[in-house]
Scaffold this motif. Structure first.
Motif, PDB file in Angstrom:
ATOM      1  N   TRP A   1       0.769  -0.955  -0.051  1.00 31.28           N
ATOM      2  CA  TRP A   1       0.055   0.049   0.033  1.00 31.28           C
ATOM      3  C   TRP A   1       0.908   1.285   0.033  1.00 31.28           C
ATOM      4  N   ILE A   2       1.739   1.244   1.086  1.00 32.04           N
ATOM      5  CA  ILE A   2       2.829   2.426   0.926  1.00 32.04           C
ATOM      6  C   ILE A   2       3.522   2.589  -0.543  1.00 32.04           C
ATOM      7  N   ASP A   3       3.933   1.508  -0.973  1.00 30.18           N
ATOM      8  CA  ASP A   3       4.519   1.328  -2.270  1.00 30.18           C
ATOM      9  C   ASP A   3       3.695   2.207  -3.404  1.00 30.18           C
ATOM     10  N   GLU A   4       2.487   1.670  -3.463  1.00 30.78           N
ATOM     11  CA  GLU A   4       1.392   2.095  -4.415  1.00 30.78           C
ATOM     12  C   GLU A   4       1.433   3.379  -4.337  1.00 30.78           C
ATOM     13  N   LYS A   5       1.245   4.098  -3.131  1.00 31.29           N
ATOM     14  CA  LYS A   5       0.834   5.483  -2.873  1.00 31.29           C
ATOM     15  C   LYS A   5       2.160   6.254  -3.454  1.00 31.29           C
ATOM     16  N   LEU A   6       3.244   5.823  -3.069  1.00 33.59           N
ATOM     17  CA  LEU A   6       4.512   6.537  -3.641  1.00 33.59           C
ATOM     18  C   LEU A   6       4.568   6.649  -5.116  1.00 33.59           C
ATOM     19  N   ASN A   7       4.384   5.418  -5.845  1.00 33.13           N
ATOM     20  CA  ASN A   7       4.507   5.319  -6.943  1.00 33.13           C
ATOM     21  C   ASN A   7       3.488   6.091  -7.919  1.00 33.13           C
ATOM     22  N   ALA A   8       2.195   5.928  -7.185  1.00 33.33           N
ATOM     23  CA  ALA A   8       1.113   6.729  -7.796  1.00 33.33           C
ATOM     24  C   ALA A   8       1.520   8.312  -8.006  1.00 33.33           C
ATOM     25  N   HIS A   9       2.191   8.582  -7.063  1.00 32.81           N
ATOM     26  CA  HIS A   9       2.453  10.097  -7.050  1.00 32.81           C
ATOM     27  C   HIS A   9       3.993  10.471  -7.400  1.00 32.81           C
ATOM     28  N   GLN A  10       4.419   9.433  -7.929  1.00 34.77           N
ATOM     29  CA  GLN A  10       5.922   9.680  -8.560  1.00 34.77           C
ATOM     30  C   GLN A  10       6.805  10.285  -7.219  1.00 34.77           C
ATOM     31  N   ALA A  11       6.787   9.996  -5.844  1.00 32.52           N
ATOM     32  CA  ALA A  11       7.289  10.538  -4.914  1.00 32.52           C
ATOM     33  C   ALA A  11       8.472   9.271  -4.485  1.00 32.52           C
ATOM     34  N   ARG A  12       9.508   9.977  -4.181  1.00 35.22           N
ATOM     35  CA  ARG A  12      10.749   8.946  -3.958  1.00 35.22           C
ATOM     36  C   ARG A  12      10.481   9.017  -2.175  1.00 35.22           C
ATOM     37  N   TYR A  13       9.820   9.692  -1.609  1.00 37.95           N
ATOM     38  CA  TYR A  13       9.788   9.675  -0.113  1.00 37.95           C
ATOM     39  C   TYR A  13       8.097   9.945   0.415  1.00 37.95           C
ATOM     40  N   GLY A  14       7.789   9.308   1.448  1.00 35.86           N
ATOM     41  CA  GLY A  14       6.728   9.730   2.090  1.00 35.86           C
ATOM     42  C   GLY A  14       7.015  10.540   3.459  1.00 35.86           C
ATOM     43  N   ILE A  15       6.116  11.147   4.019  1.00 34.46           N
ATOM     44  CA  ILE A  15       6.594  11.723   5.194  1.00 34.46           C
ATOM     45  C   ILE A  15       5.146  12.171   6.135  1.00 34.46           C
ATOM     46  N   GLY A  16       5.300  12.313   7.453  1.00 33.67           N
ATOM     47  CA  GLY A  16       4.315  12.712   8.415  1.00 33.67           C
ATOM     48  C   GLY A  16       4.397  12.158   9.632  1.00 33.67           C
ATOM     49  N   GLY A  17       3.510  12.689  10.462  1.00 39.94           N
ATOM     50  CA  GLY A  17       3.081  11.874  11.917  1.00 39.94           C
ATOM     51  C   GLY A  17       3.505  12.394  12.951  1.00 39.94           C
ATOM     52  N   TYR A  18       4.059  13.488  12.854  1.00 38.19           N
ATOM     53  CA  TYR A  18       4.179  14.145  14.282  1.00 38.19           C
ATOM     54  C   TYR A  18       3.015  14.795  14.998  1.00 38.19           C
ATOM     55  N   ASN A  19       2.704  14.387  16.120  1.00 38.50           N
ATOM     56  CA  ASN A  19       1.625  14.849  17.030  1.00 38.50           C
ATOM     57  C   ASN A  19       0.375  14.321  16.220  1.00 38.50           C
ATOM     58  N   GLU A  20       0.310  13.006  15.484  1.00 38.99           N
ATOM     59  CA  GLU A  20      -0.798  12.678  14.883  1.00 38.99           C
ATOM     60  C   GLU A  20      -1.250  11.451  15.725  1.00 38.99           C
ATOM     61  N   HIS A  21      -2.361  11.526  15.935  1.00 35.57           N
ATOM     62  CA  HIS A  21      -3.271  10.284  16.704  1.00 35.57           C
ATOM     63  C   HIS A  21      -3.518   9.277  15.535  1.00 35.57           C
ATOM     64  N   ARG A  22      -2.765   8.137  15.803  1.00 34.80           N
ATOM     65  CA  ARG A  22      -2.929   7.033  14.734  1.00 34.80           C
ATOM     66  C   ARG A  22      -3.945   5.810  15.151  1.00 34.80           C
ATOM     67  N   THR A  23      -4.399   5.314  14.119  1.00 38.53           N
ATOM     68  CA  THR A  23      -5.255   4.014  14.511  1.00 38.53           C
ATOM     69  C   THR A  23      -4.473   2.837  13.924  1.00 38.53           C
ATOM     70  N   ILE A  24      -3.148   3.058  13.300  1.00 42.35           N
ATOM     71  CA  ILE A  24      -2.331   1.882  12.711  1.00 42.35           C
ATOM     72  C   ILE A  24      -1.682   1.125  13.887  1.00 42.35           C
ATOM     73  N   TYR A  25      -1.763   1.535  15.309  1.00 35.75           N
ATOM     74  CA  TYR A  25      -0.747   0.973  16.238  1.00 35.75           C
ATOM     75  C   TYR A  25      -1.773  -0.110  16.751  1.00 35.75           C
ATOM     76  N   SER A  26      -3.166  -0.154  16.440  1.00 35.95           N
ATOM     77  CA  SER A  26      -3.985  -1.232  16.718  1.00 35.95           C
ATOM     78  C   SER A  26      -3.481  -2.717  16.510  1.00 35.95           C
ATOM     79  N   ARG A  27      -2.363  -2.588  15.264  1.00 32.19           N
ATOM     80  CA  ARG A  27      -2.113  -3.927  14.852  1.00 32.19           C
ATOM     81  C   ARG A  27      -1.169  -4.660  15.697  1.00 32.19           C
ATOM     82  N   SER A  28      -0.642  -4.136  16.842  1.00 33.84           N
ATOM     83  CA  SER A  28       0.242  -4.613  17.712  1.00 33.84           C
ATOM     84  C   SER A  28       0.090  -4.221  19.167  1.00 33.84           C
TER      85      SER A  28
END
Length: 228
Positions: free
Chosen positions: A54-81
């Motif tokens: 999913w990450i790779d597809e997002k970067l490729n779709a936008h022709q982006a070498r890097y993705g960035i973000g996350g400071y002070n972000e309330h994330r749902t993804i940590y429910s995986r662990s």
């Protein structure tokens, strides 16, 4: 910590890139890992191969070498662990900035530093290979944590070892050595290590937000030398 920001701004010409980025031909994509991102289903988050794809597809779709973000972000993804869950309140607030890129991407030291500590935090969902560097800029002392590295990055280190500004000292790790995450760098500033070595929380309880954000300021004013 606004004092550090002022010091960095005065010494901006001495701050090096954390990763290779050329604004003339490289693109940077902001990524959102809050509940508003409904594309990230439980099925994707529960399968590391699908999550990485999913990450790779997002970067490729936008022709982006890097993705960035996350400071002070309330994330749902940590429910995986379960690493981020406690009985009274789960940890969900992210304290650093993530730079998403391919495994093996070089990581550079942004200013002269010494090795504070390092460790392989190899629980599922943790940092994996981790390096913490100690900095002193114009008399202001602080630390930076670099997480989700490859294990080879730890092999040559000793506590107290000097690392010159601009030196490549690490690489991003694959899923099986970075805590089971899509390849990325967790970059976090820490004023007081509170006696810890090789590790420091990168995610906190929302109820402890003020305390942790005070100790771990937004590193944007350092990363601006990388991505501007």
């Amino acid at each position: 910590m606004h004092i550090l920001k002022q010091i960095i701004e005065k010494n901006h010409s001495l701050i090096h890139q954390v990763v290779d980025f050329n604004p003339e031909h490289d693109r940077l994509l902001g990524l959102d890992f809050t509940a508003t991102n409904t594309e990230l289903t439980a099925e994707i988050l529960g399968d590391i191969d699908r999550f990485s794809a999913w990450i790779d597809e997002k970067l490729n779709a936008h022709q982006a070498r890097y993705g960035i973000g996350g400071y002070n972000e309330h994330r749902t993804i940590y429910s995986r662990s379960v690493h981020f869950d406690t009985e009274e309140e789960p940890r969900r607030l992210h304290l650093g900035v993530d730079i998403w890129a391919a495994a093996g991407t070089p990581v550079y030291n942004f200013y002269d530093a010494s090795v504070h500590s390092f460790a392989n935090n190899n629980k599922f969902g943790d940092y994996g290979a981790t390096i913490i560097l100690a900095y002193d800029i114009a008399g202001y002392k602080f630390h930076a944590l670099y997480g989700h590295l490859n294990l080879a990055s730890l092999s040559h280190l000793e506590e107290g070892m000097h690392i010159k500004a601009g030196t490549k000292f690490a690489e991003l790790g694959k899923e099986d050595e970075n805590g089971c995450w899509p390849p990325h760098l967790h970059f976090q500033l820490i004023k007081d290590m509170q006696g810890l070595k090789g590790d420091y929380p990168g995610v906190c309880k929302f109820s402890e937000r003020k305390k942790y954000l005070t100790n771990c300021p937004d590193p944007e004013f350092i990363l601006s030398a990388t991505f501007s």
